[in-house]
Design a protein around this motif. Structure first.
Motif, PDB file in Angstrom:
ATOM      1  N   ALA A   1     -12.835 -61.769  -8.426  1.00  0.00           N
ATOM      2  CA  ALA A   1     -14.084 -62.003  -9.156  1.00  0.00           C
ATOM      3  C   ALA A   1     -15.283 -61.478  -8.376  1.00  0.00           C
ATOM      4  O   ALA A   1     -16.212 -60.907  -8.955  1.00  0.00           O
ATOM      5  N   SER A   2     -15.269 -61.660  -7.058  1.00  0.00           N
ATOM      6  CA  SER A   2     -16.386 -61.194  -6.223  1.00  0.00           C
ATOM      7  C   SER A   2     -16.498 -59.674  -6.244  1.00  0.00           C
ATOM      8  O   SER A   2     -17.600 -59.114  -6.305  1.00  0.00           O
ATOM      9  N   LEU A   3     -15.363 -58.989  -6.192  1.00  0.00           N
ATOM     10  CA  LEU A   3     -15.373 -57.534  -6.258  1.00  0.00           C
ATOM     11  C   LEU A   3     -15.910 -57.047  -7.601  1.00  0.00           C
ATOM     12  O   LEU A   3     -16.637 -56.047  -7.665  1.00  0.00           O
TER      13      LEU A   3
ATOM     14  N   GLN B   1     -27.806 -57.576  -0.856  1.00  0.00           N
ATOM     15  CA  GLN B   1     -27.537 -58.482   0.261  1.00  0.00           C
ATOM     16  C   GLN B   1     -26.315 -59.349  -0.010  1.00  0.00           C
ATOM     17  O   GLN B   1     -25.468 -59.529   0.875  1.00  0.00           O
ATOM     18  N   GLN B   2     -26.208 -59.881  -1.214  1.00  0.00           N
ATOM     19  CA  GLN B   2     -25.039 -60.702  -1.522  1.00  0.00           C
ATOM     20  C   GLN B   2     -23.763 -59.878  -1.402  1.00  0.00           C
ATOM     21  O   GLN B   2     -22.750 -60.350  -0.881  1.00  0.00           O
ATOM     22  N   GLY B   3     -23.823 -58.626  -1.864  1.00  0.00           N
ATOM     23  CA  GLY B   3     -22.652 -57.757  -1.748  1.00  0.00           C
ATOM     24  C   GLY B   3     -22.244 -57.521  -0.313  1.00  0.00           C
ATOM     25  O   GLY B   3     -21.055 -57.589   0.028  1.00  0.00           O
ATOM     26  N   CYS B   4     -23.212 -57.261   0.561  1.00  0.00           N
ATOM     27  CA  CYS B   4     -22.855 -56.984   1.957  1.00  0.00           C
ATOM     28  C   CYS B   4     -22.383 -58.257   2.660  1.00  0.00           C
ATOM     29  O   CYS B   4     -21.514 -58.201   3.530  1.00  0.00           O
ATOM     30  N   GLN B   5     -22.904 -59.404   2.274  1.00  0.00           N
ATOM     31  CA  GLN B   5     -22.434 -60.661   2.858  1.00  0.00           C
ATOM     32  C   GLN B   5     -20.987 -60.947   2.457  1.00  0.00           C
ATOM     33  O   GLN B   5     -20.165 -61.346   3.290  1.00  0.00           O
TER      34      GLN B   5
ATOM     35  N   GLY C   1     -17.030 -67.287  -6.655  1.00  0.00           N
ATOM     36  CA  GLY C   1     -18.322 -67.229  -5.998  1.00  0.00           C
ATOM     37  C   GLY C   1     -19.485 -67.164  -6.971  1.00  0.00           C
ATOM     38  O   GLY C   1     -19.323 -67.029  -8.183  1.00  0.00           O
ATOM     39  N   GLU C   2     -20.659 -67.218  -6.408  1.00  0.00           N
ATOM     40  CA  GLU C   2     -21.895 -67.203  -7.184  1.00  0.00           C
ATOM     41  C   GLU C   2     -22.120 -65.816  -7.795  1.00  0.00           C
ATOM     42  O   GLU C   2     -21.991 -64.796  -7.122  1.00  0.00           O
ATOM     43  N   SER C   3     -22.497 -65.782  -9.062  1.00  0.00           N
ATOM     44  CA  SER C   3     -22.832 -64.519  -9.718  1.00  0.00           C
ATOM     45  C   SER C   3     -24.201 -64.043  -9.246  1.00  0.00           C
ATOM     46  O   SER C   3     -25.086 -64.844  -8.931  1.00  0.00           O
ATOM     47  N   SER C   4     -24.386 -62.729  -9.210  1.00  0.00           N
ATOM     48  CA  SER C   4     -25.668 -62.161  -8.812  1.00  0.00           C
ATOM     49  C   SER C   4     -26.547 -61.818 -10.014  1.00  0.00           C
ATOM     50  O   SER C   4     -27.634 -61.264  -9.844  1.00  0.00           O
TER      51      SER C   4
ATOM     52  N   CYS D   1     -26.564 -59.227   6.671  1.00  0.00           N
ATOM     53  CA  CYS D   1     -25.237 -59.411   6.082  1.00  0.00           C
ATOM     54  C   CYS D   1     -24.440 -60.543   6.701  1.00  0.00           C
ATOM     55  O   CYS D   1     -23.232 -60.664   6.448  1.00  0.00           O
ATOM     56  N   THR D   2     -25.075 -61.364   7.513  1.00  0.00           N
ATOM     57  CA  THR D   2     -24.376 -62.536   8.054  1.00  0.00           C
ATOM     58  C   THR D   2     -23.937 -63.435   6.907  1.00  0.00           C
ATOM     59  O   THR D   2     -24.774 -63.907   6.127  1.00  0.00           O
ATOM     60  N   PRO D   3     -22.637 -63.673   6.758  1.00  0.00           N
ATOM     61  CA  PRO D   3     -22.142 -64.390   5.569  1.00  0.00           C
ATOM     62  C   PRO D   3     -22.224 -65.908   5.683  1.00  0.00           C
ATOM     63  O   PRO D   3     -21.296 -66.628   5.316  1.00  0.00           O
ATOM     64  N   SER D   4     -23.342 -66.404   6.187  1.00  0.00           N
ATOM     65  CA  SER D   4     -23.461 -67.852   6.406  1.00  0.00           C
ATOM     66  C   SER D   4     -23.444 -68.635   5.100  1.00  0.00           C
ATOM     67  O   SER D   4     -23.016 -69.790   5.066  1.00  0.00           O
ATOM     68  N   GLY D   5     -23.915 -68.027   4.013  1.00  0.00           N
ATOM     69  CA  GLY D   5     -23.937 -68.749   2.743  1.00  0.00           C
ATOM     70  C   GLY D   5     -22.828 -68.356   1.796  1.00  0.00           C
ATOM     71  O   GLY D   5     -22.843 -68.723   0.616  1.00  0.00           O
TER      72      GLY D   5
END
Length: 211
Positions: free
Chosen positions: A116-118, A184-188, A171-174, A82-86
């Motif tokens: 939007a991310s939520l 993973q994207q959610g936890c980041q 942000g980027e859509s999943s 979950c490291t949010p580096s990206g």
């Protein structure tokens, strides 16, 4: 969402972004068309302060619950996965001495991105964890609070600075990603959210405190 010419998206259109992540931009502008009628509530400044404080107070619990509901390996390897580096939230280069108008604009950009991310995360969790009622309720409640905060920031920007268009990014859509990548994207995003909302609260709350 329908874009008006030149990529300009008014606040009213941005407030319609509820649960669908969007990639787009709106241009910052000022003018006489600020849609303040019907947007401002009583004690809007105090409501905004309470909403920011609530989001800050509940962010860590939301992240922890999210990890719990994803199962392994997320529950035990969150530091690695979950490291949010990206994950790139809108730049937030303001502090307590920054002009209030700049703080409000930065906040609007931040919470439009978060909204939007939520929505993206909630959609994925409804698909991947449809029985995780507590998590889904927390996500919906956080989104509701964020949307209310966006509305109040809209009012403050219009009322005090006649700003009705802001340059925003999402942000980027999943969509189309694997279940693992969605988790993973959610936890980041949520880990980054915990960090960013703490900073936002430290900066914004003094600007919203009664004189």
């Amino acid at each position: 969402m329908r874009l008006i010419p030149a990529g300009v998206v008014p606040f009213v259109a941005l407030l319609l972004l509820q649960r669908r992540p969007v990639a787009g931009r709106a241009l910052l502008g000022t003018g006489a068309a600020c849609p303040t009628n019907g947007l401002c509530r009583a004690n809007v400044q105090e409501q905004t302060r309470r909403q920011v404080a609530l989001l800050n107070a509940t962010a860590q619990d939301l992240f922890s619950l999210y990890l719990k509901c994803q199962g392994e390996p997320f529950s035990s390897e969150s530091d690695r996965l979950c490291t949010p580096s990206g994950i790139f939230f809108p730049p937030f280069h303001v502090n307590r001495t920054t002009e209030r108008k700049e703080v409000m604009v930065a906040m609007y950009k931040l919470f439009a991105f978060l909204n939007a991310s939520l929505g993206n995360i909630t959609r994925d969790q409804e698909e991947l964890n449809p029985t995780a009622k507590e998590l889904l309720d927390r996500l919906h409640n956080t989104t509701k609070t964020t949307r209310g905060l966006i509305s109040n920031l809209t009012c403050l920007l219009c009322k005090h600075y006649n700003i009705f268009q802001v340059d925003v990014s999402y942000g980027e859509s999943s969509k189309g990603k694997s279940a693992f990548k969605k988790k993973q994207q959610g936890c980041q995003v949520l880990r980054k959210y915990v960090q960013v909302i703490a900073q936002a609260a430290r900066v914004l709350l003094p600007h919203l405190s009664p004189a």
